[in-house]
Structures are given as structure tokens and as C-alpha cells.
Design an enzyme around this catalytic site. Sequence first.
Site, PDB file in Angstrom:
ATOM      1  N   CYS A   1     -12.718  18.824 -20.058  1.00 59.07           N
ATOM      2  CA  CYS A   1     -12.299  18.459 -21.413  1.00 59.07           C
ATOM      3  C   CYS A   1     -13.292  19.025 -22.427  1.00 59.07           C
ATOM      4  O   CYS A   1     -14.455  19.247 -22.129  1.00 59.07           O
ATOM      5  CB  CYS A   1     -12.169  16.960 -21.603  1.00 59.07           C
ATOM      6  SG  CYS A   1     -10.981  16.149 -20.540  1.00 59.07           S
TER       7      CYS A   1
ATOM      8  N   ARG B   1     -14.212  25.406 -20.169  1.00 56.06           N
ATOM      9  CA  ARG B   1     -14.500  24.135 -19.512  1.00 56.06           C
ATOM     10  C   ARG B   1     -13.356  23.673 -18.613  1.00 56.06           C
ATOM     11  O   ARG B   1     -13.535  22.811 -17.760  1.00 56.06           O
ATOM     12  CB  ARG B   1     -14.805  23.048 -20.562  1.00 56.06           C
ATOM     13  CG  ARG B   1     -16.060  23.307 -21.360  1.00 56.06           C
ATOM     14  CD  ARG B   1     -16.242  22.301 -22.471  1.00 56.06           C
ATOM     15  NE  ARG B   1     -16.571  20.978 -21.959  1.00 56.06           N
ATOM     16  CZ  ARG B   1     -17.798  20.534 -21.752  1.00 56.06           C
ATOM     17  NH1 ARG B   1     -18.833  21.328 -21.988  1.00 56.06           N
ATOM     18  NH2 ARG B   1     -18.023  19.317 -21.318  1.00 56.06           N
TER      19      ARG B   1
ATOM     20  N   TRP C   1      -8.288  17.868 -19.715  1.00 58.28           N
ATOM     21  CA  TRP C   1      -8.150  18.101 -18.277  1.00 58.28           C
ATOM     22  C   TRP C   1      -7.636  16.793 -17.695  1.00 58.28           C
ATOM     23  O   TRP C   1      -8.329  15.781 -17.726  1.00 58.28           O
ATOM     24  CB  TRP C   1      -9.498  18.497 -17.678  1.00 58.28           C
ATOM     25  CG  TRP C   1      -9.455  18.988 -16.270  1.00 58.28           C
ATOM     26  CD1 TRP C   1      -9.242  20.275 -15.859  1.00 58.28           C
ATOM     27  CD2 TRP C   1      -9.675  18.219 -15.074  1.00 58.28           C
ATOM     28  NE1 TRP C   1      -9.303  20.359 -14.484  1.00 58.28           N
ATOM     29  CE2 TRP C   1      -9.565  19.106 -13.981  1.00 58.28           C
ATOM     30  CE3 TRP C   1      -9.940  16.875 -14.824  1.00 58.28           C
ATOM     31  CZ2 TRP C   1      -9.725  18.685 -12.659  1.00 58.28           C
ATOM     32  CZ3 TRP C   1     -10.089  16.445 -13.509  1.00 58.28           C
ATOM     33  CH2 TRP C   1      -9.980  17.356 -12.451  1.00 58.28           C
TER      34      TRP C   1
ATOM     35  N   ASN D   1     -13.391  12.206 -24.155  1.00 63.80           N
ATOM     36  CA  ASN D   1     -13.763  12.795 -22.865  1.00 63.80           C
ATOM     37  C   ASN D   1     -14.275  11.678 -21.966  1.00 63.80           C
ATOM     38  O   ASN D   1     -15.039  10.823 -22.413  1.00 63.80           O
ATOM     39  CB  ASN D   1     -14.884  13.833 -23.016  1.00 63.80           C
ATOM     40  CG  ASN D   1     -14.387  15.131 -23.593  1.00 63.80           C
ATOM     41  OD1 ASN D   1     -13.192  15.307 -23.831  1.00 63.80           O
ATOM     42  ND2 ASN D   1     -15.301  16.058 -23.843  1.00 63.80           N
ATOM     43  N   GLY D   2     -13.922  11.720 -20.691  1.00 64.52           N
ATOM     44  CA  GLY D   2     -14.418  10.723 -19.760  1.00 64.52           C
ATOM     45  C   GLY D   2     -13.291   9.890 -19.171  1.00 64.52           C
ATOM     46  O   GLY D   2     -12.109  10.228 -19.286  1.00 64.52           O
TER      47      GLY D   2
ATOM     48  N   GLU E   1     -21.417  29.794  -0.170  1.00 68.07           N
ATOM     49  CA  GLU E   1     -21.196  30.144  -1.570  1.00 68.07           C
ATOM     50  C   GLU E   1     -20.187  31.272  -1.704  1.00 68.07           C
ATOM     51  O   GLU E   1     -19.332  31.264  -2.601  1.00 68.07           O
ATOM     52  CB  GLU E   1     -22.526  30.515  -2.227  1.00 68.07           C
ATOM     53  CG  GLU E   1     -22.435  30.989  -3.671  1.00 68.07           C
ATOM     54  CD  GLU E   1     -21.888  29.950  -4.636  1.00 68.07           C
ATOM     55  OE1 GLU E   1     -21.557  30.329  -5.776  1.00 68.07           O
ATOM     56  OE2 GLU E   1     -21.767  28.755  -4.266  1.00 68.07           O
TER      57      GLU E   1
ATOM     58  N   LYS F   1     -16.691  31.011  -3.787  1.00 66.04           N
ATOM     59  CA  LYS F   1     -16.320  31.916  -4.874  1.00 66.04           C
ATOM     60  C   LYS F   1     -14.933  32.517  -4.636  1.00 66.04           C
ATOM     61  O   LYS F   1     -14.117  32.620  -5.555  1.00 66.04           O
ATOM     62  CB  LYS F   1     -17.351  33.048  -5.004  1.00 66.04           C
ATOM     63  CG  LYS F   1     -18.613  32.640  -5.699  1.00 66.04           C
ATOM     64  CD  LYS F   1     -18.379  32.313  -7.142  1.00 66.04           C
ATOM     65  CE  LYS F   1     -19.353  31.286  -7.654  1.00 66.04           C
ATOM     66  NZ  LYS F   1     -19.225  29.937  -7.173  1.00 66.04           N
TER      67      LYS F   1
ATOM     68  N   GLU G   1     -12.266  29.884  -5.283  1.00 66.69           N
ATOM     69  CA  GLU G   1     -12.145  29.566  -6.710  1.00 66.69           C
ATOM     70  C   GLU G   1     -11.394  30.652  -7.470  1.00 66.69           C
ATOM     71  O   GLU G   1     -10.566  30.346  -8.335  1.00 66.69           O
ATOM     72  CB  GLU G   1     -13.532  29.410  -7.330  1.00 66.69           C
ATOM     73  CG  GLU G   1     -14.286  28.161  -6.913  1.00 66.69           C
ATOM     74  CD  GLU G   1     -15.673  28.111  -7.511  1.00 66.69           C
ATOM     75  OE1 GLU G   1     -16.059  27.037  -8.001  1.00 66.69           O
ATOM     76  OE2 GLU G   1     -16.382  29.135  -7.494  1.00 66.69           O
TER      77      GLU G   1
ATOM     78  N   HIS H   1     -17.823  27.358  18.210  1.00 67.38           N
ATOM     79  CA  HIS H   1     -17.437  25.971  18.436  1.00 67.38           C
ATOM     80  C   HIS H   1     -16.173  25.597  17.660  1.00 67.38           C
ATOM     81  O   HIS H   1     -16.054  24.481  17.157  1.00 67.38           O
ATOM     82  CB  HIS H   1     -18.597  25.041  18.066  1.00 67.38           C
ATOM     83  CG  HIS H   1     -19.819  25.264  18.893  1.00 67.38           C
ATOM     84  ND1 HIS H   1     -19.979  24.745  20.153  1.00 67.38           N
ATOM     85  CD2 HIS H   1     -20.937  25.994  18.637  1.00 67.38           C
ATOM     86  CE1 HIS H   1     -21.155  25.122  20.651  1.00 67.38           C
ATOM     87  NE2 HIS H   1     -21.751  25.878  19.746  1.00 67.38           N
TER      88      HIS H   1
ATOM     89  N   LYS I   1     -15.290  23.562 -15.846  1.00 72.86           N
ATOM     90  CA  LYS I   1     -16.666  24.060 -15.790  1.00 72.86           C
ATOM     91  C   LYS I   1     -17.673  22.925 -15.664  1.00 72.86           C
ATOM     92  O   LYS I   1     -18.575  22.960 -14.843  1.00 72.86           O
ATOM     93  CB  LYS I   1     -16.964  24.884 -17.046  1.00 72.86           C
ATOM     94  CG  LYS I   1     -18.364  25.486 -17.087  1.00 72.86           C
ATOM     95  CD  LYS I   1     -18.546  26.506 -15.977  1.00 72.86           C
ATOM     96  CE  LYS I   1     -19.885  27.198 -16.056  1.00 72.86           C
ATOM     97  NZ  LYS I   1     -20.104  28.067 -14.888  1.00 72.86           N
TER      98      LYS I   1
END
Length: 612
Positions: free
Chosen positions: A2, A27, A74, A100-101, A485, A489, A492, A508, A607
Site C-alpha cells: 500500500c 510498493r 494492496w 495502510n495496515g 536467492e 528471483k 518472482e 534425497h 515491495k
Amino acid sequence: MCGIVAYIGEREAYPIVLKGLKRLEYRGYDSAGVALYGQQGLQVYKKKGKVSELEDFVAGKDASAHIAIGHTRWATHGEPSDRNSHPHKSQDGKLAMVHNGIIENYMQLKQELLNQGHTFQSDTDTEVLVHFIGEIKNSNHYSTEEAVRIALKRVVGAYVILIIDEDDPTTLIAARKGSPLVIGVGKGEHFLASDASPIVEYTKEVVYVNDYEIAIIRKDELILKNIANEIQSPYIQQLDIELAAIEKSGYDHFMVKEIFEQPQTIYDSLRGRLDAKKGTLTMGGIREYASLLKEARRIIIVACGTSWHAGLIAEYIIEELCRIPVEVEYASEFRYRNPVVGKGDVIIAVSQSGETADTLVAMESAKEKGAIILGVCNVVGSSIARLSHAGAYTHAGPEIGVASTKAFTAQLAVLCLIALKVAEEKGSISQQRFQYLLDELDSISEKVATTLKLDAQIRQVADKYKDARDFLFLGRGYNFPVALEGALKLKEISYIHAEGYPAAEMKHGPIALVDENLPVVFVATRDANYEKIVSNIQEIKARKGKVIAVVTEGDTSIRSMADDVIEVPACDELVAPMLSVIPLQLLAYYIGVLKGLDVDKPRNLAKSVTVE
């Protein structure tokens, strides 16, 4: 997660707020809206979709005003839709609010309001809160400021709220707990936003609002009070970012711009701290706690996402150099499993934004139990920076691309410096090894620049594998978290399913996935595990898997086996992740671009994750 923007002053407010919302698109959001007070009174315009769709919706309508609040949402409570978009109004329509929140006890409040005859137009917790504030104001004949203060004593959760009151359109009311808010101070005007990016082109003077503070803002006045109604002195700081830092500067996307900024951002993370020629390392942010750090009984790193991967690498570094046991925890799980934490423990909280809700809650819990809290984050004045006893900024500059790149390598650089400093203080590292690692860090920016010259080659590799349905990323030792990582990436940015594993664990279970269609990325730079990972590559090739290998320059053994080889400069294994991750960032970027995706704003992602 948001975004909030607001303006009050003599200028036309709507264009400023609209531009600010565009600045905050990175964001992550699914709808946008504005509320403003002009000749037609209090007007609210909002639309599901991009800010550009809101802009088209408002075009031709009266948007003339000198006060306005804006929001990018969001979705948390209620699906993305016009009616669930912010701003929301109170029952009488006199208050308009953005938020926001998350309000955790909104259902209890909503039921009370329903019993009092309120009706709701949305599914959101935000509309409940603005109705609640309006009810307190009207039933008690309070000012909006007083109604906000009383209402927030009942609220459980996290919030930044901004309110316009139709009965007092010369004043904005703002309040904050657990979500960021910065106020820009101009001449006869004020700007408000979730971060500094919408503000920097107008003023460099800002005030960071603290938790449990309420701001009363007029064009020429800023009053801060705590929730107990006591006046607080605003602390005005100077922004240290430039407008160019939040522009694309000729690059196609922010993500690739930020990947290519890494030689400079790593250098900035080390600058003023490391002097390899003199053999000195200065970490002013942890100086007061150095003696306690070296005596720590254990270190717990709490983080989320990419920062968690940086923490895994730091675990290896700290244990090797400092001989202190390290645990790396998902911040989102840490608080809820009732961890054993107390005096003698050090918590290192790692976050790009400094506002990650899960990490903040984990810090608060550990701090209450007597642990020392170190913060490693990128944003000056952020919540994590203020909650920590000590710490270090990464100085990576604004990161606009949702998928973190330069923040990750900056975190690695700073975490490595902290480990070296503690090792030096503790005497757990020889002077020769200490100097060698200083030299290695001193040269890492130049080696990253060299690695970035592989850009065209990596694009060719991306074109070869862009249609794959799955990827496997494997590494050992320091390169195992790099594999994690790299997989993150790719997920995403390209929406391709990818998994990261320690290479030895491949046998395994994951080896069952290997066939002639599966690309397997090995992070296989020369280190103590090199011979072992060569054997793992042979196991994949024996099952006809496609091998993409990131290796040390001059490697011939793996080149003879792999389908595609990407060479990076030689360096010590402690700093190798800052190099070996670069090709994986570029690979994800180019696969996303070649698939025609919006790599700067991947679907469903935000973000700054400011809700638990």
C-alpha cells in the site's frame, strides 16, 4: 505494501498526489484513489487497477483543491474492486480516510457499529475504522483530532491513517503505529507519504512520525502529539536521496538499473568503514555494543524473503570468523513459536525497507526479553532503525524494483563487515586473515562490475530456457543460500516454478524431477566444496538434465560437463555470494523480459510488507 500520499498548501493538490501515487507504484497495489476538498466539497475518486486508470477516471472531473489524500491499495480485507478501494468515508460522509495496515479487531468494532445503525459500502477494515472515528466524533461532539485519539486506544493492529474532515478542510489528521509515514516540510505547505520518494522533488526537510503519534497538519503548521495528547517536538531531518535515484535514467526497467548499480552500492556500503590500505575497519553504528557482541552467547538473525537469504550467508560468515553460534529465523515464525531468548543473545534484524511488519514484531518480542537488537536496513529513519539498540545502514539508495537486487548485495557487504569487526574485537581471526578479507572486500565492487559485462551472454542463456516450466538451483556452503536467492528471483520475476536446494540434498528427493527438460542451475565457484559439487553436476548429467553453471573464471572441469557456463572473477568464498548472485539476477530479469512480463511490478507482490 500500500502507498499513501497527501498534500496541503497553496498548490493544486491533485497533480501532486497523483504523481506521488505513481512514485509509489513499486510498493505493489491493486487499486488507487484520492479524496480532495474543493469548490464542490469533499470528493472521492477511486478505481480498481493501475494509477493510470484512476487518472483516466478523474479526467474531465473537477479535481481542483489545495488539500488531498491518495492511496494505492494492496488487498487484505475484501477483493480488489472499486468499492473496496480507498479512500473510505464515515457514515455521515463528512470524513474521508486512507489507511495502510490491518485493524485486527475490526469485526468487533463493526458489529458495534451495525448495532448502532451503521451501513457499510465495502468489505474493508478501513471503512469500519473511519465509521468508528466518525461515530465517536458525532456522539460526543468531539473534534476529529480528539475522536482519532480516542478511537485508536481501542484499535488493535497496525496503521497509518490520513483523514480529511469536510467541516475543517484546512487540516489533515494523520496517525501511525507500525506502518511508515514521513512528512515533508515546505514553505507554507506539507507533503505526506509512505516513504520519501514522492516528497524528494519538493523538499529535503522531513519529519518521520513515530508509533502512537498523531499529526495535525495545516499548510503552515505541523503539530505532533502522542496518544496521551502530549505535545511532541517534531525532529526535522534532511533527506539524503536525489530525484535521479528514483528515476530509470535511461534503463528499460528499475530492476536492471538497480542490478547495474551494484558496483556503486556495494562501494557505498563499504565507504567510510573499510580502509584496506591502513588495515582498519570502523563500524560506528555498533561501537557502543562491540564488547557485548563479542561476548554474545548466540546470535539470532531474523528476516524475511531475500533478507533471510542474506542472513543465511551471514550465519556461515559469523560462525567461521567469530566462533559464535548463529540461528537464522523467519521473522514471521519467530514470535509465534515462543522462542527461548534472553540476556546474552543478540538479534540481528535484516530488512531492506526497515518497515517489514513480521521483522518488527520479532524485534519487539526479543527486546522485551532482554536481547540486544542490531538493525541492518536501507532506509534512514525507518522503524527497524529506531527500534534497534545499534546497527548499520546499507546505503544502497532507493530500491524501486519489487524484486530486491542491490539491497541483497549491500546487506551481504554490511553483514560481512559486522562479522569482521566482531572477530577483530574478539581476537578470533588472525591479523593476516583479517587483512586478506579487507583486501577481498575492497576489490569486490570492481569484480561485480566485471561480472556485469556478461550481460549479453546471460541474455542468450535466458532466451534458451525462457519456456522451461521448472528450474532447480543448487549450491553448497556459502553458495547454497545464493541458490535459494536465484530460485526466488526467478519465481518472482518470471512466474516459473523454481526450487533452491543444497546440492547434496538433491539426491534425497529432488533428483526425481530431473529429465532432459529440466534446467538445473549450479552455483559452483571454487571453494572448499568444489570437488563435491562437481560430482553433483555429474549426477545431473547422467540423468540428462540441462546444466547451467556459474563458475570461477578459468574453470575447465565444469565447462566440459555443463551445457552453459557463466564465469565470474575469482575471490574468497566468504565474499563470493556478492558475485555469484549477479548472473542469477540477470537470468531472472531477462527471462521475465523475454516472456513479456512487468519485471518491476510482479503480480501479487509488494515491495514493503507492512502487515503480518
